[in-house]
Each structure stands twice: as structure tokens, then as C-alpha cells.
Motif scaffolding. Structure first.
Motif, short mmCIF file in Angstrom:
data_model
loop_
_atom_site.label_atom_id
_atom_site.label_comp_id
_atom_site.label_asym_id
_atom_site.label_seq_id
_atom_site.Cartn_x
_atom_site.Cartn_y
_atom_site.Cartn_z
N GLU B 216 0.81 -1.21 0.00
CA GLU B 216 0.00 0.00 0.00
C GLU B 216 0.85 1.26 0.00
OE1 GLU B 216 -3.44 0.16 2.35
OE2 GLU B 216 -3.79 -1.98 2.23
N TYR B 217 2.07 1.19 0.56
CA TYR B 217 2.84 2.43 0.57
C TYR B 217 3.38 2.77 -0.80
CZ TYR B 217 6.69 -0.83 1.65
OH TYR B 217 7.57 -1.87 1.66
N MET B 219 1.63 2.04 -3.56
CA MET B 219 0.41 2.57 -4.18
C MET B 219 0.23 4.03 -3.76
SD MET B 219 -3.48 1.25 -3.49
CE MET B 219 -4.80 2.41 -3.20
N MET B 220 0.44 4.29 -2.45
CA MET B 220 0.29 5.64 -1.92
C MET B 220 1.29 6.58 -2.58
SD MET B 220 -1.73 7.15 0.13
CE MET B 220 -1.72 8.92 0.01
N ARG B 222 2.52 6.40 -5.50
CA ARG B 222 2.06 6.71 -6.86
C ARG B 222 0.89 7.68 -6.80
NH1 ARG B 222 3.04 0.75 -8.84
NH2 ARG B 222 5.14 1.07 -9.65
N LEU B 223 -0.01 7.47 -5.84
CA LEU B 223 -1.17 8.36 -5.74
C LEU B 223 -0.79 9.76 -5.25
CD1 LEU B 223 -3.96 5.96 -4.40
CD2 LEU B 223 -3.58 6.79 -6.71
N LYS B 224 0.43 9.89 -4.72
CA LYS B 224 0.91 11.21 -4.34
C LYS B 224 1.47 11.94 -5.55
CE LYS B 224 3.52 11.27 -0.40
NZ LYS B 224 4.48 10.61 0.51
N GLY B 225 1.55 11.24 -6.68
CA GLY B 225 2.06 11.86 -7.90
C GLY B 225 3.57 11.87 -8.00
N LEU B 226 4.24 11.01 -7.25
CA LEU B 226 5.70 10.97 -7.34
C LEU B 226 6.11 10.39 -8.69
CD1 LEU B 226 6.88 9.62 -3.87
CD2 LEU B 226 6.18 11.90 -4.51
N PRO B 227 7.21 10.90 -9.27
CA PRO B 227 7.72 10.31 -10.51
C PRO B 227 8.12 8.86 -10.23
CG PRO B 227 8.92 12.31 -9.94
CD PRO B 227 8.01 12.02 -8.81
N ARG B 234 13.16 5.44 -3.92
CA ARG B 234 13.00 5.84 -2.53
C ARG B 234 12.06 4.92 -1.77
NH1 ARG B 234 11.32 11.95 -1.22
NH2 ARG B 234 13.42 12.42 -1.90
N HIS B 235 10.95 4.52 -2.43
CA HIS B 235 9.92 3.79 -1.70
C HIS B 235 10.00 2.28 -1.86
CE1 HIS B 235 7.40 7.13 -0.18
NE2 HIS B 235 7.98 7.78 -1.17
N ASN B 239 13.07 -1.06 0.53
CA ASN B 239 12.31 -2.02 1.32
C ASN B 239 12.43 -3.44 0.79
OD1 ASN B 239 10.87 -0.63 3.51
ND2 ASN B 239 10.12 0.63 1.83
#
Lengths: 603, 321
Positions: B216-217, B219-220, B222-227, B234-235, B239
Motif C-alpha cells: 500500500e505504501y 500505491m500511496m 504513486r497516488l501522491k504523484g511521485l515520478p 526511494r519507496h 524495502n
């Protein structure tokens, strides 16, 4: 907690969804079909329905995002007249987190465990180019943290998600969503995982921020009570279709769709005036939906026509639309809450009040920490005692001490029918273990996935009784009947059942032992409100019919009235208030009880 | 004391204990072998009872087993690994250059296989179910199924004999010459080791990356609009790395032991081939020394992986307090 501003239907439409259809990829089976919604500036639209109704899928598709295995087949999503679904990746990235943002259901999973929350908050400002300098962004960040009532000092921002409480994590997610002053915000059940007090705070925050920023908000939930004081309008979804939409009052006072009315009747009533009525069955998943109106098999109003074709949109009044062949007759029944639920039957007060379980001055430890402090209470024969409190209040610990499942030190007396109980269930005699049965919170992890339902049910029968094969079979069919499950399920596995059916099966397993005392530990917290109501009805009926004594552990004060005679409110390992349910709910003495009552959402 | 330092010290202590146990096991095992060093040295002459007894006396084989062990252990602690029974000179001198050779071999193999598998693992995860992914999956499963000596033989056939003769078939590194002048001797053995370990690391990283990409993080993010670049770097990938670390460490440690067969195949003068010879000669001090070195590599690799895992997982790091 009444809405403090008039509904803003007249305002400009910010978000327009038209004819949205989302399908499973590659099978092409519909998840959602023909979904059309409008949200105006400063307005909160509640999107309500049971699990598997396709609400979350609609929510993420507003940001043109789908999970693996699903895709948007047709439709338009317009924000300020611009079609989101027609955008290229670059433009899409520009509006995600910018003009439209998303608040996840479970922010403990949606925040990256390896990044400091400051990093995760700042990056959404950075990638969208908020302000002209890092200082601008840090100021905005501090402002956002203030608005969600979190500290904004360096030390707090340097924390990792796991160092925050559940409520704090959710606030971080909300701060993130509002950071770039979006036009539209999608909130996907953001309070499901929270205690009522925390939920009340989060709902207040969402209400204030949407109003003050003039945001158009879509609030997704399975619980109508949660949105009843928040949403200006509500859209009810069933099996991937919007079946009714209207203002809060239109739906609550004169809902024209049977499903809307049933959903309302399944909300527990803390004032205790109406009965709790569950919806039998469950919402069908994509691919298992019947033709015509998918609600027909669960609907009291269904006629032949319902199974043949899905009804067209009919306008009840401007802005109030419904899709039901019999909407006029349904709507004519008037006020939903009275017509559907009827008056509550008083919970019977059995005359025989001999103590079955008594707990005297019990102190329990978790490792070396004292978590229960001198608890004294009792359960009388045929009575149900509700233990109510928030997470960490010690209610489950107390239940486990009684069940012999608390693996740490316990001091004090716990008695069953006047005789002291061994601390550890393994040291108790077989007849005592048979008499005290425990139902766990999650029906997803309490049932062995590798065993058939017959194997699961035969376990207690084999341990406690000496039965022939035929007798065993008869008993299994009988307990399944008691929980309203079909005996044809015996050869199935738990994962072929819905959440509600699983919990019924868990109840059947306890009943198979023919217990005297049933301990129910948050047994409905994993279930939809509609299913919760059905389970509560079942437990109340079992208690009545079989004279069971019950300990009902819950965080939801509103449920207590429908099932128990007595209630003990717990906080920080102590009972802060105890008494007859009506007395405690109508005239609470402890401040903590008053607070819980005022934080519990009502309709 | 900082909690991480405390943890490291405890783990080093446990590592030393492990090595001690290994030395006991190896010592007992060498005692259980049929025949002894005196017989191995004398060969046929062992029939001569007097000479046999004399050699045994000279080697100290007549002393009680416990005394032999304690004496040897005392030497190890003071840096004296004893004399080789077969060659008569100190073990430290004999294995020094070979340890360096093997170390270079393993280092080169690790230097190639780790980045290659990390890249392949994450790319296959990102391009899941494409032809590229399927190709890499089939290839890595095939390689994982082949024993490393088979891979070695195939490489020799391909590059050192009939097909294209660009590489030497054996790698007799000359201890008199600088290593830089004979680098080509390291290519085939290092490649064999690389092909033996890379599939495992690739597979585990693919699996952990896929899990993280579905999280989910991500997905989050991407939904924040990060490139996408930021979403991955980074995400997602940091991990995904944590679960892969342990497997990588185990595989690198395996390299240290896995060199035995590969060195023998290429006649490479490292500790692996020396170990094989020493077992054949009943050269106990040598066997003991080499086994201890390999065991030490295992201990160090696992310790390093545990520390790195703690460093990249904030939950573990902050939980140390």
C-alpha cells in the motif's frame, strides 16, 4: 455534531464522474458499472456499501489508478472540466497528490515503514513544486501539522511511522492529502481501524478541512453512521452500481431503495429505541452477481421483474435518484428507521441471577507490567455482560483471564459456578473447558484454512463427547442450523465462506461444545455493519433460547443495548462504570463513559 | 554503550563460540577418519612398525586426543596454526598465498554476481510477466538446477577448448608472479561461481520487489504523484533489499565453501584445492585451519547481513533501545 453549514448543492460541480465502468483484467467481468457521481465545492459525498460492492475501486479510479488485475473500461472522470482518464502519465502525476488526493484506509500500511514521516510529507510538496523555496514548504508543512493537531517540531517529523499511534498515522495521511490544497479528496474508510474517540477526532478534522478549503470530498465507508453527520449527500452502492443517491435527510428519512433502508436498520442504535436488523446473506463479488437487480435475492420486495433487468434511474426529487423497480411503494413506507426496524424488544432480564462467573480483585500482568488493576465483576446465569472500552483498556485481557488464555501472571480469584478456576486452560478439567467457550475477533485467522467445515465442527464433538458417526453428523447439522448456515457447507473450506459466514461458523464451533458461558471477543469488529447486525441478532437469540451466559467484549458502545443486560466500561485496566445497560447509557456517571457516548456516531 | 555496538559485540562473541564448536567437530571428525598422518606420510613404509611409531611420536599423535586438541587450540589463539604434517613447514606460511588467491576469486565473483542479480531481480519484478522476465526466470532456474562443476565444465568446453579458445582451461596461478599479470586465470573460475550464486539472489530479490510493489505504501507513493523513478528508488527498492540481504550473505558465505569443487576443477591454487589434498593426506592441522577460515567467513557474512538488515529497517533499529 450536526453539520454546521447548509448543504452546498447549488455550488459549482468540481468533480463529475460519468458512466464509469471498471472490469477485471483480463476476464472483463464488471467490478463497477455505470457509476455516475457529482461532487460540488465544499461538499462531502458519502459512498456507502458493503464489502465487495466496488466502492474502493471507484475511489482510486478518480485518480486513474487501479490495482493489478483491474482496469477502467469506459467512462469519464472530470475535475474542473478536465478528463482525468484521458491524461498522459505526466499530466496524471501532476494532478495526483496535487489537485486530487487520496487518504488510505489503513495508514499504518500506506506510510512507508523505512522513511521518516517528515520526508514522506515534504516530498508531496516538493514534487508538486509547492511554494518557491524549501522554507515555503517547511512552513506549509508546519501549518498542515497544526491543522491536524500534530506537533511539527523536528523531532516529531524525524519519527518513523511505527513510532506513531494509529490515530497519529491517520492524521499524517490526512495532512499529506490536504498539503497541496487539492480540489478533490478521496477518503477510503479512513477511520475503520480506529477507536471511537480517535475516529471522532479524525472526522472532525476532515469536516473542518473540507469546509475551510472548499474541497469536494468523496468519503467511502461501509458504515452509514460514520457519514451521517459528515456527508451532505450520500450515494449507496451495491454490487458495483449506484442504487440510490440523495441528501443525507432524503436517504435517512425517505430512502426509496430497499438496500438503503436495510443498511440504515442495521446501524446499532445507542438510544435503544429501535431494534437491530441485519441484512441476511452478503454482497456478491464480481463474477458472482446475479442478473437483473443484484440485490433481488436479499430483498423482501423482489418481484420476478427484478431478476430480469436492472432498473433505470428514476428521479424522486431533484438530486434524489434511485434505481429500483418498486421505488414508489418502498418510498411510501415513510421514515426508514421506524418502518424497517420497528421498536426494540427489551432485552429479557432472567430472574435466576446466580453468579456463573465471578471475578474478585483480579490483577493481571503483561510480562512485568500491571495491565489490569484489581477488577471485580460477575456474570449471572443467563445474563450477558458487555465489557466496553478502547484498545488498551484491558477488556480482552480480562476476557482471556477468565478463559484461561492469559499467559502471564494473574493475582486474585476467578470462579466458575462458585469453584475457583485454574489460571491456565490446560490445567482445567475437561468439563470446565467445555462449559466456557471463546469466540475470537477475526474469523479469518481463527479457522484453520486446511480443514473442512465438518472437520472444524467435529473437533469439539470428539474432545467433549463420545459419539457415533451418525450422532456426530446430526450434531453438526444441528449447530449449523442454530447459526443459520446450510448443512451442504460441511464439505467446504473456510475460505469459501464470506466474513459473516465464517463468524457464524466460529459461533457454531463454540455451540458444538454445548457451553454454559460464551465469551465473545470483538466478534463483529472485522465485519460490515450489515453483517454485524445479523451476528448480534443471532447471539441475542441464542442467549434467549438456550439460556447461555455471555461475556461480550466490544469497543462499540452502541452495540451493547441490543445484546446485554449489564455493562462494564473499562479504561486503563480498571472498570470505571458498571450497571444495567439502560441505566449506564441513559445516565452515565463516569466522565469516560460520557466521552465514549458522545464520540459514538449515531444516526 | 550504543545498542547497536552492544548487539555487534554479543554477536561477535557468539561467532567465536560458533568457531570453537566448529573446531571441536572438525577435530573429532579428523580423529574418526581411517588411517592417520603417519601412515599417509610413510606410505608403504608404514609396515615398518618402528619407523611408524617414531613418526607418530614425532608428530605428537601418541598424546591423548584432548591434549592434542588443547595444544592445537592454544596455538591458534597465539597465531600458530601448527606445522603441516605432510610438508613439515608451518601452516600459516603454506596457506597464506592460497587464502589470498581464494579471497580474490570469491571477491571477484561477489563483485559481479551481487550487482547483476540485484539489477536482474528488480528489473524482472518491474517487468513482471514480460518475455524478459520469463527468459530470466527460465535461465536462472536452469542455472540453479545445475551443480557448479557442471557449469564449470560447460564453460571450459565453450571458452577453453573446441568452441572458442580464448581462455586457459586450467588456472594454475603462479605464486611467483604478481596477480595482475595473470588475471585471465581468474575469469572462468569466477564466472562459474557467479553463475552458481546469481540465480538465487535474483529470484529472492524478484520476489521481495514484487511484494513491495504491491504494497500500500507504493500505491500511496504513486497516488501522491511521485515520478516513477522516486517511487522505485526511494519507496520500493530499499524495502525490497532487506529480505534479500540474508540470502545474499548466505550465498556469499557458500562461495567460500563452494570454491572447493570449482578450484579443484580448474586446478586453482586456493584453499579449496588445498583442503581436498589435505584431507587425502590426513594433514590435520591444515584441515583444521582451512575449515576454521571457511567457518569464519560464514560467521562474518551472517553478522554483516544482520547488521545491514538492522540498519535498513528503522523498526529494528529503533527497537534496539
Amino acid at each position: 455534531m450536526a453539520p454546521d453549514a447548509a448543504p452546498t448543492r447549488e455550488g459549482e460541480a468540481v468533480l463529475k464522474v460519468e458512466g464509469l465502468r471498471i472490469v477485471l483484467d483480463p476476464s472483463g467481468i464488471d467490478i463497477d458499472d455505470d457509476v455516475s457521481l457529482v461532487i460540488h465545492r465544499g461538499e462531502v459525498l458519502g459512498l456507502v456499501g458493503e464489502s465487495a460492492s466496488g466502492k474502493t475501486t471507484v475511489g482510486t479510479s478518480l485518480l486513474d489508478y487501479q490495482r493489478r488485475g483491474a482496469k477502467i473500461a469506459e467512462g469519464r472522470v472530470q475535475i474542473d472540466g478536465q478528463d482525468v482518464l484521458a491524461m498522459d502519465q505526466r499530466a496524471l502525476r501532476g494532478i495526483r497528490g496535487g489537485r486530487i488526493s487520496y487518504v488510505p484506509q489503513d495508514s499504518s500500511a500506506a506510510l512507508n515503514p523505512a522513511l521518516r514521516i517528515g520526508t514522506q510529507l515534504l516530498e508531496i510538496l516538493e514534487v508538486h513544486g509547492f511554494g518557491s523555496s524549501q522554507q515555503d514548504r517547511e512552513e506549509r508543512l508546519a501549518q498542515m501539522m497544526g491543522e491536524v493537531l500534530l506537533p511539527s517540531d523536528k523531532q516529531f517529523l524525524r519519527r518513523y511511522p511505527h513510532q506513531l499511534s494509529g490515530g497519529q498515522q491517520q492524521r499524517v495521511a490526512i495532512a499529506m492529502a490536504f498539503a497541496n490544497r487539492p480540489k478533490v479528496i478521496v477518503l477510503d474508510e479512513p477511520t475503520t481501524a480506529l477507536d471511537v474517540t480517535t475516529q471522532a477526532h479524525v472526522l472532525d478534522t476532515v469536516r473542518d478541512l473540507t469546509r475551510s478549503y472548499g474541497v469536494a470530498a468523496l468519503y467511502i465507508t461501509h458504515d452509514l453512521a460514520v457519514v451521517s453527520n459528515l456527508a451532505d449527500r450520500i450515494a449507496v452502492m451495491y454490487a458495483g452500481k449506484v442504487v440510490e443517491v440523495g441528501t443525507r435527510d432524503e436517504l435517512f428519512d425517505e430512502g426509496h431503495h430497499p438496500y438503503t433502508r436495510k443498511l440504515l436498520a442495521s446501524i446499532p442504535d445507542i438510544t435503544g429505541q429501535r431494534a437491530l436488523r441485519g441484512i441476511p446473506g452478503w454482497a456478491p463479488r464480481p463474477g458472482q452477481r446475479p442478473p437483473g437487480c443484484a440485490f433481488a435475492p436479499r430483498c423482501d420486495w423482489a418481484v420476478d421483474k427484478c431478476g430480469e433487468a436492472f432498473p433505470p434511474v428514476e428521479t424522486v426529487s431533484p438530486g434524489h435518484e434511485v434505481r429500483c423497480w418498486r421505488q414508489q411503494e418502498v418510498g411510501a413506507r415513510g421514515s426508514v428507521l421506524q418502518a424497517e426496524a420497528g421498536e426494540r424488544e427489551a432485552v429479557l432480564m432472567p430472574e435466576d441471577d446466580e453468579q456463573v462467573i465471578s471475578v474478585r480483585n483480579v490483577t493481571a500482568f503483561y510480562q512485568h507490567k500491571e495491565t489490569l488493576h484489581g477488577i471485580t465483576t460477575s456474570v449471572a446465569q443467563g445474563h450477558c455482560l458487555s465489557l466496553v472500552g478502547e484498545s488498551g483498556s484491558g477488556k480482552t485481557t480480562l476476557a482471556r483471564c477468565i478463559a484461561g488464555l492469559h499467559p502471564h501472571k494473574i493475582v486474585g480469584d476467578i470462579e466458575f459456578e462458585g469453584k475457583p478456576l485454574a489460571r491456565d486452560a490446560r490445567d482445567r478439567s475437561r468439563s470446565i473447558r467445555q462449559a466456557i467457550q471463546y469466540i475470537f475477533q477475526s474469523p479469518y485467522s481463527s479457522l484453520n484454512p486446511r480443514k473442512t467445515i465438518a472437520q472444524i465442527l467435529s473437533q469439539p464433538l470428539k474432545v467433549f463427547f463420545d459419539l457415533s458417526r451418525d450422532e456426530m453428523e446430526d450434531r453438526m447439522v444441528k449447530v449449523l442450523e442454530q447459526v443459520a448456515l446450510d448443512s451442504s457447507l460441511l464439505s467446504r473450506y473456510p475460505d469459501q465462506l464470506s466474513g459473516g459466514e465464517r463468524q457464524r461458523l466460529a459461533i457454531a464451533r463454540s455451540l458444538a461444545a454445548e457451553p454454559t458461558v460464551l465469551i465473545c471477543d470483538e466478534v463483529t469488529s472485522w465485519l460490515d455493519v450489515s453483517v454485524q447486525a445479523a451476528i448480534i441478532e443471532l447471539l441475542a437469540q441464542l442467549q434467549r433460547d438456550m439460556g447461555l451466559s455471555m461475556l461480550f467484549v466490544t469497543h462499540n458502545l452502541a452495540l451493547v443495548r441490543s445484546i446485554s443486560q449489564e455493562v462494564a466500561v473499562m479504561n486503563d485496566g480498571r472498570i470505571v462504570e458498571y450497571g444495567l445497560v439502560d441505566a449506564v447509557l441513559e445516565d452515565p456517571q463516569a466522565d469516560y463513559t460520557k466521552k465514549l457516548l458522545s464520540d459514538t456516531p449515531t444516526v | 554503550m550504543p545498542p547497536l555496538l552492544k548487539l555487534i559485540l554479543i554477536r561477535i562473541g557468539l561467532g567465536v563460540l560458533t568457531l570453537l564448536l566448529v573446531s571441536v567437530v572438525v577435530f573429532v571428525a579428523t580423529q574418526a577418519l581411517p588411517g592417520d598422518a603417519a601412515k599417509a606420510i610413510l606410505g608403504r613404509e608404514a609396515a615398518n612398525k618402528d619407523r611408524y611409531e617414531a613418526v607418530k611420536e614425532q608428530l605428537g599423535l601418541n598424546k591423548p586426543v584432548l591434549q592434542q586438541y588443547v595444544g592445537w587450540l592454544g596455538g591458534v589463539v597465539t597465531g600458530d596454526l601448527g606445522d603441516s604434517l605432510a610438508q613439515g613447514s608451518p601452516v600459516t606460511g603454506l596457506i597464506g598465498r592460497r587464502v589470498v588467491n581464494s579471497f580474490i576469486l570469491v571477491f571477484v565473483a561477489a563483485l559481479v554476481s551481487v550487482p547483476v542479480s540485484l539489477i536482474l531481480g528488480s528489473i524482472t519484478a518491474l517487468r513482471r510477466d514480460t518475455k524478459f522476465d520469463t527468459g530470466v526466470t527460465v535461465g536462472s532456474l536452469t542455472l540453479a538446477a545445475l551443480p557448479e562443476f557442471v557449469i564449470g565444465i560447460i564453460l571450459i568446453l565453450l571458452f577453453a577448448t573446441q568452441v572458442i579458445k580464448v581462455m586457459p582451461a586450467t588456472s594454475r596461478v603462479d605464486s611467483g608472479l604478481p596477480i595482475l599479470q595473470q588475471l585471465e586465470l581468474f575469469v572462468l573460475p569466477a564466472l562459474t561461481l557467479t553463475l552458481a550464486v546469481a540465480p538465487y539472489i535474483t529470484r529472492i530479490l524478484r520476489a521481495s520487489t514484487i511484494e513491495v510493489l504491491e504494497s500500500e505504501y507504493v500505491m500511496m507513493a504513486r497516488l501522491k504523484g511521485l515520478p516513477e523513478r522516486l517511487v522505485l528508488n526511494r519507496h520500493a527498492l530499499p524495502n525490497a533489499l532487506a529480505p534479500a540481504l540474508q540470502v545474499t550473505a548466505l550465498n556469499l558465505a557458500w562461495l567460500a565453501g563452494g570454491v572447493v569443487v570449482v578450484e579443484y576443477l580448474f586446478a586453482f591454487p586456493g584453499i579449496g584445492s588445498l583442503l581436498v589434498d589435505s584431507v587425502a593426506n590426513r594433514d590435520m592441522p591444515m584441515v583444521q585451519a582451512i575449515t576454521l577460515i571457511i567457518a569464519a567467513v560464514y560467521v562474518v557474512a551472517n553478522l554483516t547481513a544482520d547488521i545491514l538488515t538492522i540498519l535498513v529497517s528503522p523498526r529494528l533499529r529503533t527497537g534496539l533501545r
